[in-house]
Write an enzyme that holds these catalytic residues in place. Structure first.
Site, short mmCIF file in Angstrom:
data_model
loop_
_atom_site.label_atom_id
_atom_site.label_comp_id
_atom_site.label_asym_id
_atom_site.label_seq_id
_atom_site.Cartn_x
_atom_site.Cartn_y
_atom_site.Cartn_z
N ASN A 9 24.06 57.00 61.20
CA ASN A 9 22.78 57.36 61.82
C ASN A 9 21.74 56.35 61.33
O ASN A 9 21.29 56.43 60.19
CB ASN A 9 22.40 58.79 61.41
CG ASN A 9 21.00 59.17 61.85
OD1 ASN A 9 20.38 58.48 62.67
ND2 ASN A 9 20.48 60.26 61.29
N TRP A 10 21.39 55.42 62.20
CA TRP A 10 20.47 54.35 61.78
C TRP A 10 19.02 54.80 61.71
O TRP A 10 18.17 54.05 61.24
CB TRP A 10 20.60 53.15 62.75
CG TRP A 10 21.81 52.29 62.47
CD1 TRP A 10 22.91 52.63 61.73
CD2 TRP A 10 22.03 50.97 62.94
NE1 TRP A 10 23.81 51.58 61.71
CE2 TRP A 10 23.29 50.54 62.46
CE3 TRP A 10 21.30 50.08 63.74
CZ2 TRP A 10 23.82 49.27 62.71
CZ3 TRP A 10 21.84 48.82 64.02
CH2 TRP A 10 23.08 48.43 63.50
N LYS A 11 18.74 55.99 62.24
CA LYS A 11 17.35 56.49 62.27
C LYS A 11 16.45 55.43 62.93
O LYS A 11 16.90 54.74 63.84
CB LYS A 11 16.90 56.89 60.87
CG LYS A 11 17.91 57.84 60.21
CD LYS A 11 17.41 58.54 58.98
CE LYS A 11 18.51 59.45 58.42
NZ LYS A 11 18.06 60.28 57.31
N HIS A 94 18.97 67.08 64.29
CA HIS A 94 18.84 66.51 62.94
C HIS A 94 17.62 67.13 62.26
O HIS A 94 16.60 67.37 62.91
CB HIS A 94 18.70 64.99 63.01
CG HIS A 94 18.79 64.34 61.66
ND1 HIS A 94 17.74 64.34 60.78
CD2 HIS A 94 19.82 63.72 61.03
CE1 HIS A 94 18.12 63.74 59.66
NE2 HIS A 94 19.38 63.35 59.79
N GLU A 96 15.35 65.99 60.48
CA GLU A 96 14.08 65.25 60.60
C GLU A 96 13.40 65.58 61.93
O GLU A 96 12.17 65.58 62.02
CB GLU A 96 14.33 63.74 60.46
CG GLU A 96 14.61 63.38 59.00
CD GLU A 96 15.40 62.10 58.79
OE1 GLU A 96 15.56 61.31 59.74
OE2 GLU A 96 15.87 61.91 57.65
N GLU A 164 24.19 69.13 56.92
CA GLU A 164 23.37 68.23 56.12
C GLU A 164 22.32 69.03 55.35
O GLU A 164 21.27 69.37 55.91
CB GLU A 164 22.65 67.22 57.02
CG GLU A 164 23.57 66.32 57.81
CD GLU A 164 22.86 65.05 58.23
OE1 GLU A 164 23.27 63.97 57.79
OE2 GLU A 164 21.88 65.14 58.99
N GLY A 170 18.87 61.43 51.87
CA GLY A 170 18.07 60.33 51.33
C GLY A 170 17.65 60.50 49.89
O GLY A 170 16.82 59.75 49.39
N SER A 209 23.32 61.68 51.56
CA SER A 209 23.61 60.77 50.44
C SER A 209 25.10 60.42 50.31
O SER A 209 25.61 60.27 49.19
CB SER A 209 23.06 61.35 49.13
OG SER A 209 21.64 61.41 49.18
N GLY A 230 23.44 58.13 56.63
CA GLY A 230 22.14 57.54 56.98
C GLY A 230 21.97 56.20 56.30
O GLY A 230 22.43 55.16 56.78
N GLY A 231 21.33 56.20 55.13
CA GLY A 231 20.97 54.97 54.43
C GLY A 231 22.11 53.97 54.29
O GLY A 231 21.94 52.78 54.57
P1 PGA Z 1 21.37 59.74 54.07
O1 PGA Z 1 20.98 60.40 55.51
O2 PGA Z 1 22.81 59.32 54.17
O3 PGA Z 1 20.43 58.58 53.95
O4 PGA Z 1 21.17 60.80 53.06
C1 PGA Z 1 21.88 61.23 56.20
C2 PGA Z 1 21.26 61.71 57.48
O5 PGA Z 1 20.06 62.02 57.49
O6 PGA Z 1 21.94 61.78 58.52
#
Ligand code: PGA
Length: 248
Positions: A9-11, A94, A96, A164, A170, A209, A230-231
């Site tokens: 997930n590149w956000k 998600h 966010e 999640e 993050g 994470s 994500g990251g």
């Molecule tokens: P993260 O994000 O791997 O940076 O914790 C995961 C996500 O929000 O899908």
């Protein structure tokens, strides 16, 4: 056992220059095509180009879609448009988006329905807050989100669940193996209660994470059908190491 699903997930990251990373991942996957389903979800602006260069073993998805097929929704993008651009999946709900765009579980279910109607795999995200975890309410919070976010009548093959925990996203904090196993087992029970035996076929992917150092041990846990990254998905070496942990 179904193949693990590894989602990047590149956000809100990624410009044209990063398309080369997707192309390189596609090339590196040619030696292990049958071992994992790899999906990159770049921003909307890269989907069409990414889908053209990703190759046969890396799929491209989106991070959100609108719940309607078309209409007077300035600035929105429908699931059909995503499919038309070359996407094969979409993340819905998600945290966010739930937090910052006020998306309710009912809205997430509507988006998942739209995704499935368009022929996309819906990756439906749920997860508890730090306060819910600390108060002993994590299982109930996720079960409640799941029951409202998974559309009625959806086929098991049409969706995956992304678990999640908000406090793990993050943050570098990851739940213990026991916590992940307990939650994924609970989600599995809820899915079977909802869908019958076919609920056993739904992949439940863990996110929060995930890094090369912890991916293998997370993926080995029961009822973990993949990871949502994500990251680390923005760092080609790290993402490839996670893919290799899923597809040894
Ligand atoms: P993260 O994000 O791997 O940076 O914790 C995961 C996500 O929000 O899908």
């Amino acid at each position: 056992m179904t193949r693990p699903l590894v989602v990047g997930n590149w956000k809100m990251h990624g410009l044209s220059a990063q398309l080369a990373d997707i192309e390189a991942l596609g090339v590196s996957m040619t030696d292990r095509p049958a071992k994992a389903d790899v999906l990159i979800c770049p921003p909307f602006t890269l989907i069409e180009r990414a889908a053209r260069i990703a190759g046969s073993f890396v799929a491209i998805g989106a991070q959100n879609c609108h719940h309607e097929t078309s209409g007077t929704w300035t600035g929105e993008i429908s699931a059909r448009m995503l499919k038309d651009s070359g996407a094969s999946a979409v993340i819905v709900g998600h945290s966010e988006r739930r937090q910052h765009q006020g998306e309710s579980s009912e809205r997430v279910a509507a988006k998942a329905n739209a995704a499935v109607a368009a022929g996309l795999l819906a990756i439906i995200c749920i997860g508890e807050t730090q306060a819910e975890r600390a108060g002993g309410g994590a299982l109930d919070a996720c079960a409640a989100q799941l029951s409202l976010s998974v559309p009625k009548g959806i086929a098991a093959s049409a969706f995956a669940i992304g678990y999640e925990p908000l406090w793990a996203i993050g943050s570098g904090q990851v739940p213990t193996a026991a916590q992940i196993t307990e939650m994924h087992g609970h989600i599995r029970q809820c899915l079977v209660a909802r869908l019958g035996a076919s609920g056993n076929a739904v992949r439940i992917v863990y996110g929060g994470s995930v890094k090369p150092a912890n991916a293998r041990s997370i993926l080995a846990l029961s009822d973990v059908g993949g990871v949502l990254v994500g990251g680390a998905s923005l760092k080609p070496d790290e993402f490839e190491a996670i893919v290799r942990a899923a597809a040894p």
